[in-house]
Design a protein around this motif. Structure first.
Motif, PDB file in Angstrom:
ATOM      1  N   TYR A 144       0.851  -1.195   0.000  1.00  0.00           N
ATOM      2  CA  TYR A 144       0.000   0.000   0.000  1.00  0.00           C
ATOM      3  C   TYR A 144       0.879   1.233   0.000  1.00  0.00           C
ATOM      4  O   TYR A 144       2.059   1.176   0.346  1.00  0.00           O
ATOM      5  N   VAL A 145       0.300   2.361  -0.400  1.00  0.00           N
ATOM      6  CA  VAL A 145       0.977   3.649  -0.310  1.00  0.00           C
ATOM      7  C   VAL A 145       0.048   4.661   0.338  1.00  0.00           C
ATOM      8  O   VAL A 145       0.243   5.069   1.473  1.00  0.00           O
ATOM      9  N   CYS A 146      -1.027   5.053  -0.365  1.00  0.00           N
ATOM     10  CA  CYS A 146      -1.807   6.200   0.102  1.00  0.00           C
ATOM     11  C   CYS A 146      -2.923   5.841   1.066  1.00  0.00           C
ATOM     12  O   CYS A 146      -3.328   6.661   1.883  1.00  0.00           O
ATOM     13  N   ARG A 147      -3.487   4.642   0.976  1.00  0.00           N
ATOM     14  CA  ARG A 147      -4.631   4.219   1.790  1.00  0.00           C
ATOM     15  C   ARG A 147      -5.851   5.111   1.561  1.00  0.00           C
ATOM     16  O   ARG A 147      -6.755   5.162   2.383  1.00  0.00           O
ATOM     17  N   GLU A 148      -5.891   5.830   0.433  1.00  0.00           N
ATOM     18  CA  GLU A 148      -6.975   6.777   0.153  1.00  0.00           C
ATOM     19  C   GLU A 148      -7.756   6.425  -1.111  1.00  0.00           C
ATOM     20  O   GLU A 148      -8.668   7.154  -1.502  1.00  0.00           O
ATOM     21  N   GLY A 149      -7.361   5.363  -1.797  1.00  0.00           N
ATOM     22  CA  GLY A 149      -8.069   4.958  -2.996  1.00  0.00           C
ATOM     23  C   GLY A 149      -7.679   5.702  -4.248  1.00  0.00           C
ATOM     24  O   GLY A 149      -8.406   5.662  -5.236  1.00  0.00           O
ATOM     25  N   ASN A 150      -6.508   6.383  -4.239  1.00  0.00           N
ATOM     26  CA  ASN A 150      -6.172   7.166  -5.432  1.00  0.00           C
ATOM     27  C   ASN A 150      -4.810   6.860  -6.040  1.00  0.00           C
ATOM     28  O   ASN A 150      -4.422   7.507  -7.008  1.00  0.00           O
ATOM     29  N   CYS A 151      -4.071   5.862  -5.527  1.00  0.00           N
ATOM     30  CA  CYS A 151      -2.759   5.596  -6.121  1.00  0.00           C
ATOM     31  C   CYS A 151      -2.651   4.223  -6.758  1.00  0.00           C
ATOM     32  O   CYS A 151      -1.770   4.001  -7.586  1.00  0.00           O
ATOM     33  N   GLY A 152      -3.483   3.283  -6.382  1.00  0.00           N
ATOM     34  CA  GLY A 152      -3.433   1.949  -6.950  1.00  0.00           C
ATOM     35  C   GLY A 152      -2.350   1.061  -6.371  1.00  0.00           C
ATOM     36  O   GLY A 152      -2.149  -0.060  -6.841  1.00  0.00           O
ATOM     37  N   GLY A 153      -1.654   1.537  -5.333  1.00  0.00           N
ATOM     38  CA  GLY A 153      -0.557   0.754  -4.767  1.00  0.00           C
ATOM     39  C   GLY A 153      -0.985  -0.519  -4.073  1.00  0.00           C
ATOM     40  O   GLY A 153      -0.159  -1.407  -3.848  1.00  0.00           O
ATOM     41  N   CYS A 154      -2.266  -0.630  -3.724  1.00  0.00           N
ATOM     42  CA  CYS A 154      -2.751  -1.818  -3.011  1.00  0.00           C
ATOM     43  C   CYS A 154      -3.655  -2.681  -3.885  1.00  0.00           C
ATOM     44  O   CYS A 154      -4.434  -3.490  -3.379  1.00  0.00           O
ATOM     45  N   ALA A 155      -3.555  -2.530  -5.200  1.00  0.00           N
ATOM     46  CA  ALA A 155      -4.462  -3.237  -6.106  1.00  0.00           C
ATOM     47  C   ALA A 155      -4.289  -4.747  -6.012  1.00  0.00           C
ATOM     48  O   ALA A 155      -3.183  -5.249  -5.828  1.00  0.00           O
ATOM     49  N   PHE A 156      -5.407  -5.457  -6.128  1.00  0.00           N
ATOM     50  CA  PHE A 156      -5.390  -6.916  -6.133  1.00  0.00           C
ATOM     51  C   PHE A 156      -6.377  -7.401  -7.180  1.00  0.00           C
ATOM     52  O   PHE A 156      -7.173  -6.629  -7.725  1.00  0.00           O
ATOM     53  N   LYS A 157      -6.335  -8.698  -7.462  1.00  0.00           N
ATOM     54  CA  LYS A 157      -7.256  -9.310  -8.426  1.00  0.00           C
ATOM     55  C   LYS A 157      -8.308 -10.102  -7.647  1.00  0.00           C
ATOM     56  O   LYS A 157      -7.986 -10.968  -6.836  1.00  0.00           O
ATOM     57  N   LEU A 158      -9.564  -9.772  -7.897  1.00  0.00           N
ATOM     58  CA  LEU A 158     -10.675 -10.499  -7.291  1.00  0.00           C
ATOM     59  C   LEU A 158     -10.938 -11.744  -8.129  1.00  0.00           C
ATOM     60  O   LEU A 158     -11.380 -11.654  -9.277  1.00  0.00           O
ATOM     61  N   LEU A 159     -10.654 -12.910  -7.568  1.00  0.00           N
ATOM     62  CA  LEU A 159     -10.796 -14.165  -8.302  1.00  0.00           C
ATOM     63  C   LEU A 159     -12.163 -14.802  -8.118  1.00  0.00           C
ATOM     64  O   LEU A 159     -12.684 -15.452  -9.026  1.00  0.00           O
ATOM     65  N   ASP A 160     -12.752 -14.609  -6.940  1.00  0.00           N
ATOM     66  CA  ASP A 160     -14.060 -15.208  -6.673  1.00  0.00           C
ATOM     67  C   ASP A 160     -14.755 -14.400  -5.581  1.00  0.00           C
ATOM     68  O   ASP A 160     -14.113 -13.892  -4.659  1.00  0.00           O
ATOM     69  N   GLY A 161     -16.082 -14.271  -5.686  1.00  0.00           N
ATOM     70  CA  GLY A 161     -16.837 -13.514  -4.697  1.00  0.00           C
ATOM     71  C   GLY A 161     -17.123 -12.103  -5.171  1.00  0.00           C
ATOM     72  O   GLY A 161     -16.966 -11.772  -6.358  1.00  0.00           O
ATOM     73  N   GLU A 162     -17.507 -11.255  -4.245  1.00  0.00           N
ATOM     74  CA  GLU A 162     -17.880  -9.879  -4.589  1.00  0.00           C
ATOM     75  C   GLU A 162     -17.479  -8.947  -3.457  1.00  0.00           C
ATOM     76  O   GLU A 162     -17.661  -9.258  -2.269  1.00  0.00           O
ATOM     77  N   VAL A 163     -16.916  -7.785  -3.828  1.00  0.00           N
ATOM     78  CA  VAL A 163     -16.567  -6.754  -2.850  1.00  0.00           C
ATOM     79  C   VAL A 163     -17.135  -5.423  -3.318  1.00  0.00           C
ATOM     80  O   VAL A 163     -17.480  -5.249  -4.479  1.00  0.00           O
ATOM     81  N   ARG A 164     -17.194  -4.480  -2.391  1.00  0.00           N
ATOM     82  CA  ARG A 164     -17.632  -3.114  -2.701  1.00  0.00           C
ATOM     83  C   ARG A 164     -16.509  -2.155  -2.327  1.00  0.00           C
ATOM     84  O   ARG A 164     -15.947  -2.247  -1.233  1.00  0.00           O
TER      85      ARG A 164
END
Length: 347
Positions: free
Chosen positions: A293-313
């Motif tokens: 992670y970097v910003c923890r604010e949703g604007n840098c993409g540093g914590c991006a992951f791939k959702l393989l199964d299920g659903e998140v918001r």
């Protein structure tokens, strides 16, 4: 200087190179005992001293690495002055050999992740910084043909002008550089950029970095050229409003509802309880996992992951475009579970 967190490292400036009247490259030695490995296109998050006037002790900023890991022994970031930009101006004025700055380990997703036969690189202004790293890496480590389209205000504002000319002379059969000067042609538009593209094939990839308007035009040009949308990659930074060097304060678990997440991170898979009111990043950090992670604010993409199964918001998303969302990419610092069983993977 004492590191402000266990995630940061002290970097010493060993050289400062004036690239243009408005841009400098700052060269750092690698930390002793640290590989500080990075991929072409990634960035450093630097902790620049703040000012009493604005009430801050530190100004964290992300700067792309212009060095290439397989070519350069040292780390180099290239910084262009921006009007009203405190950190960029401070670094341009104060960076000198011997200065020590704190840095997070390299991060970012703007890397060559496919295997193209042909690359189209589009940059504007200081957007050339990660693009140069990618360009040099691909020229020395692949056989891909490369077209670089580089937009600037005028000839004097071209960063790495001589270096690009030298690369084009060294690789005349593989590299073609097209300069777009606003002083001669006005602002770049999709039709004009498209005219500089090579004949497209299914294995052509495009990598774009620059202001939002430029990248919108570049995406439109790439699509018009017939490049698969999955092979169009863009990089953008947003200003940080919190200090990612501080140890994170984890959001308290106030939920009685708990989902289950199976996460693959750094080649290891673990299954964890995930409180439904807690973002995924906090769940992973609380479990002792070294999630990026970097910003923890949703604007840098540093914590991006791939959702393989299920659903998140996602609570906030200022980093991912519609194609990435459609491909299953999500932000760990903003994702909460919507179903009982979820499977995710970090690259």
């Amino acid at each position: 200087m004492e590191s402000p967190s266990t995630r940061s490292h002290s970097l010493e400036v060993i050289d400062v190179i004036e690239e243009t009247a408005e841009a400098v490259s700052v060269v750092f030695s690698r930390p002793e005992g640290e590989t500080f490995a990075y991929l072409p296109g990634q960035f450093l998050t630097l902790r620049v001293p703040g000012t009493p006037e604005d009430g801050t002790s530190w100004a964290p900023r992300c700067y792309s690495l212009s060095s290439t890991p397989a070519v350069d022994p040292h780390l180099q970031v290239t910084i262009k002055r921006t009007a009203g930009g405190y950190a960029s101006n401070w670094l341009c004025d104060n960076a000198k050999p011997g200065l020590v700055l704190e840095s997070l380990t390299p991060g970012g997703r703007f890397i060559v992740s496919d295997d193209p036969d042909e690359l189209v690189l589009l940059a504007a202004g200081s957007g050339i910084t990660p693009v140069l790293s990618i360009l040099r890496s691909e020229l020395t480590g692949s056989s891909a043909s490369i077209t670089l389209i580089y937009a600037n205000r005028d000839r004097n504002s071209i960063i790495f002008d001589s270096a690009l000319a030298q690369l084009e002379a060294t690789y005349p059969n593989r590299l073609r550089v097209t300069h777009w000067l606003e002083s001669e042609r006005g602002l770049p538009d999709a039709a004009g950029l498209r005219s500089a593209f090579p004949a497209s094939t299914i294995t052509t990839s495009a990598y774009l970095c620059g202001p939002t308007g430029f990248m919108d035009a570049a995406v439109a040009a790439a699509v018009a050229a017939g490049i698969d949308r999955a092979r169009i990659h863009r990089e953008a930074f947003a200003s940080l409003t919190t200090d990612p060097f501080d140890e994170p304060s984890l959001a308290p678990d106030s939920s009685n509802d708990v989902a289950t997440v199976t996460v693959t991170l750094d080649g290891t898979t673990a299954t964890l309880p995930w409180p439904t009111e807690q973002v995924l990043l906090d769940t992973l950090l609380a479990a002792g996992l070294d999630a990026p992670y970097v910003c923890r604010e949703g604007n840098c993409g540093g914590c991006a992951f791939k959702l393989l199964d299920g659903e998140v918001r996602m609570l906030i998303n200022d980093a991912l475009d519609d194609y990435e969302i459609g491909s299953g990419v999500r932000l760990a610092c903003q994702s909460v579970p919507c179903v009982d069983e979820i499977t995710v993977e970090f690259d």
